[in-house]
Design a protein around this motif. Sequence first.
Motif, PDB file in Angstrom:
ATOM      1  N   GLU A  15     -13.653  -6.728  21.484  1.00  0.00           N
ATOM      2  CA  GLU A  15     -13.999  -6.551  20.076  1.00  0.00           C
ATOM      3  C   GLU A  15     -12.995  -5.650  19.365  1.00  0.00           C
ATOM      4  O   GLU A  15     -12.591  -5.889  18.239  1.00  0.00           O
ATOM      5  N   TYR A  16     -12.589  -4.582  20.071  1.00  0.00           N
ATOM      6  CA  TYR A  16     -11.638  -3.657  19.458  1.00  0.00           C
ATOM      7  C   TYR A  16     -10.221  -4.175  19.501  1.00  0.00           C
ATOM      8  O   TYR A  16      -9.411  -3.872  18.637  1.00  0.00           O
ATOM      9  N   ALA A  17      -9.919  -4.964  20.480  1.00  0.00           N
ATOM     10  CA  ALA A  17      -8.566  -5.460  20.642  1.00  0.00           C
ATOM     11  C   ALA A  17      -8.294  -6.662  19.756  1.00  0.00           C
ATOM     12  O   ALA A  17      -7.155  -7.016  19.525  1.00  0.00           O
ATOM     13  N   ARG A  18      -9.360  -7.274  19.264  1.00  0.00           N
ATOM     14  CA  ARG A  18      -9.169  -8.463  18.447  1.00  0.00           C
ATOM     15  C   ARG A  18      -8.533  -8.072  17.112  1.00  0.00           C
ATOM     16  O   ARG A  18      -8.984  -7.166  16.430  1.00  0.00           O
ATOM     17  N   VAL A  19      -7.466  -8.729  16.766  1.00  0.00           N
ATOM     18  CA  VAL A  19      -6.743  -8.453  15.529  1.00  0.00           C
ATOM     19  C   VAL A  19      -7.049  -9.574  14.558  1.00  0.00           C
ATOM     20  O   VAL A  19      -6.936 -10.748  14.908  1.00  0.00           O
ATOM     21  N   PRO A  20      -7.429  -9.245  13.342  1.00  0.00           N
ATOM     22  CA  PRO A  20      -7.674 -10.305  12.370  1.00  0.00           C
ATOM     23  C   PRO A  20      -6.404 -11.112  12.154  1.00  0.00           C
ATOM     24  O   PRO A  20      -5.294 -10.593  12.233  1.00  0.00           O
ATOM     25  N   THR A  21      -6.551 -12.365  11.852  1.00  0.00           N
ATOM     26  CA  THR A  21      -5.394 -13.255  11.735  1.00  0.00           C
ATOM     27  C   THR A  21      -4.507 -12.905  10.544  1.00  0.00           C
ATOM     28  O   THR A  21      -3.312 -13.090  10.600  1.00  0.00           O
ATOM     29  N   GLY A  22      -5.048 -12.352   9.505  1.00  0.00           N
ATOM     30  CA  GLY A  22      -4.243 -12.034   8.317  1.00  0.00           C
ATOM     31  C   GLY A  22      -3.718 -10.615   8.292  1.00  0.00           C
ATOM     32  O   GLY A  22      -3.116 -10.204   7.320  1.00  0.00           O
ATOM     33  N   ALA A  23      -3.926  -9.807   9.342  1.00  0.00           N
ATOM     34  CA  ALA A  23      -3.529  -8.394   9.319  1.00  0.00           C
ATOM     35  C   ALA A  23      -2.016  -8.244   9.293  1.00  0.00           C
ATOM     36  O   ALA A  23      -1.474  -7.432   8.566  1.00  0.00           O
ATOM     37  N   GLY A  24      -1.307  -9.003  10.069  1.00  0.00           N
ATOM     38  CA  GLY A  24       0.149  -8.926  10.087  1.00  0.00           C
ATOM     39  C   GLY A  24       0.739  -9.345   8.755  1.00  0.00           C
ATOM     40  O   GLY A  24       1.705  -8.796   8.271  1.00  0.00           O
ATOM     41  N   LYS A  25       0.146 -10.336   8.155  1.00  0.00           N
ATOM     42  CA  LYS A  25       0.611 -10.838   6.872  1.00  0.00           C
ATOM     43  C   LYS A  25       0.390  -9.799   5.768  1.00  0.00           C
ATOM     44  O   LYS A  25       1.229  -9.602   4.904  1.00  0.00           O
ATOM     45  N   GLY A  26      -0.717  -9.093   5.824  1.00  0.00           N
ATOM     46  CA  GLY A  26      -1.008  -8.061   4.820  1.00  0.00           C
ATOM     47  C   GLY A  26      -0.013  -6.917   4.886  1.00  0.00           C
ATOM     48  O   GLY A  26       0.411  -6.392   3.864  1.00  0.00           O
ATOM     49  N   GLN A  27       0.389  -6.537   6.086  1.00  0.00           N
ATOM     50  CA  GLN A  27       1.375  -5.457   6.249  1.00  0.00           C
ATOM     51  C   GLN A  27       2.728  -5.885   5.695  1.00  0.00           C
ATOM     52  O   GLN A  27       3.421  -5.102   5.060  1.00  0.00           O
ATOM     53  N   ALA A  28       3.085  -7.137   5.920  1.00  0.00           N
ATOM     54  CA  ALA A  28       4.360  -7.640   5.401  1.00  0.00           C
ATOM     55  C   ALA A  28       4.355  -7.652   3.877  1.00  0.00           C
ATOM     56  O   ALA A  28       5.346  -7.280   3.237  1.00  0.00           O
ATOM     57  N   GLU A  29       3.229  -8.046   3.285  1.00  0.00           N
ATOM     58  CA  GLU A  29       3.121  -8.035   1.824  1.00  0.00           C
ATOM     59  C   GLU A  29       3.188  -6.616   1.286  1.00  0.00           C
ATOM     60  O   GLU A  29       3.808  -6.358   0.245  1.00  0.00           O
ATOM     61  N   LEU A  30       2.574  -5.670   1.997  1.00  0.00           N
ATOM     62  CA  LEU A  30       2.617  -4.266   1.595  1.00  0.00           C
ATOM     63  C   LEU A  30       4.040  -3.731   1.646  1.00  0.00           C
ATOM     64  O   LEU A  30       4.490  -3.044   0.731  1.00  0.00           O
ATOM     65  N   ASP A  31       4.768  -4.104   2.702  1.00  0.00           N
ATOM     66  CA  ASP A  31       6.164  -3.678   2.834  1.00  0.00           C
ATOM     67  C   ASP A  31       7.031  -4.266   1.727  1.00  0.00           C
ATOM     68  O   ASP A  31       7.879  -3.582   1.160  1.00  0.00           O
ATOM     69  N   ARG A  32       6.816  -5.537   1.415  1.00  0.00           N
ATOM     70  CA  ARG A  32       7.573  -6.165   0.317  1.00  0.00           C
ATOM     71  C   ARG A  32       7.257  -5.510  -1.020  1.00  0.00           C
ATOM     72  O   ARG A  32       8.143  -5.286  -1.842  1.00  0.00           O
ATOM     73  N   GLY A  33       5.986  -5.190  -1.231  1.00  0.00           N
ATOM     74  CA  GLY A  33       5.598  -4.529  -2.476  1.00  0.00           C
ATOM     75  C   GLY A  33       6.231  -3.150  -2.597  1.00  0.00           C
ATOM     76  O   GLY A  33       6.690  -2.753  -3.668  1.00  0.00           O
ATOM     77  N   LEU A  34       6.276  -2.419  -1.485  1.00  0.00           N
ATOM     78  CA  LEU A  34       6.904  -1.104  -1.474  1.00  0.00           C
ATOM     79  C   LEU A  34       8.403  -1.225  -1.741  1.00  0.00           C
ATOM     80  O   LEU A  34       8.978  -0.428  -2.497  1.00  0.00           O
ATOM     81  N   ALA A  35       9.028  -2.226  -1.163  1.00  0.00           N
ATOM     82  CA  ALA A  35      10.457  -2.450  -1.382  1.00  0.00           C
ATOM     83  C   ALA A  35      10.720  -2.787  -2.846  1.00  0.00           C
ATOM     84  O   ALA A  35      11.680  -2.287  -3.445  1.00  0.00           O
TER      85      ALA A  35
END
Length: 126
Positions: A15-35
């Motif tokens: 349960e704790y190890a399960r990563v939501p499927t969109g989590a990696g995508k959200g971080q990439a969008e956050l990084d692009r927004g910061l850039a």
Amino acid sequence: MEGAAASAEGLRYAEYARVPTGAGKGQAELDRGLARTMIAVGLGVATVAFAGRYAFHLWKPLEQAITETAKRISTYSLSSYYKGGFEQKMSRREASLILGVSPSAGKAKIRTAHRRIMILNHPDKG
């Protein structure tokens, strides 16, 4: 029981190890927004710097024009004090111009004018 306990423990970690499927995508969008934000801030700073540089280049001729105009204004008409053109030895006429009295003024009037000028120019005034 051991199998059930092991499977229950495995589920808990899963349960704790399960990563939501969109989590990696959200971080990439956050990084692009910061850039994008950093680029926008950099462009804004560059724009302000170039505008300031242009203003300083524009100000130099404007400063000269203001200085020349100020020199053209007669300072003698704005001041009631005699500005100079002093002779080698002070004459009665020049002394009366400095004090602001007529050349034929009496001693009392000259002393009063001298006292007024001395009080105005004294370093301990105030």
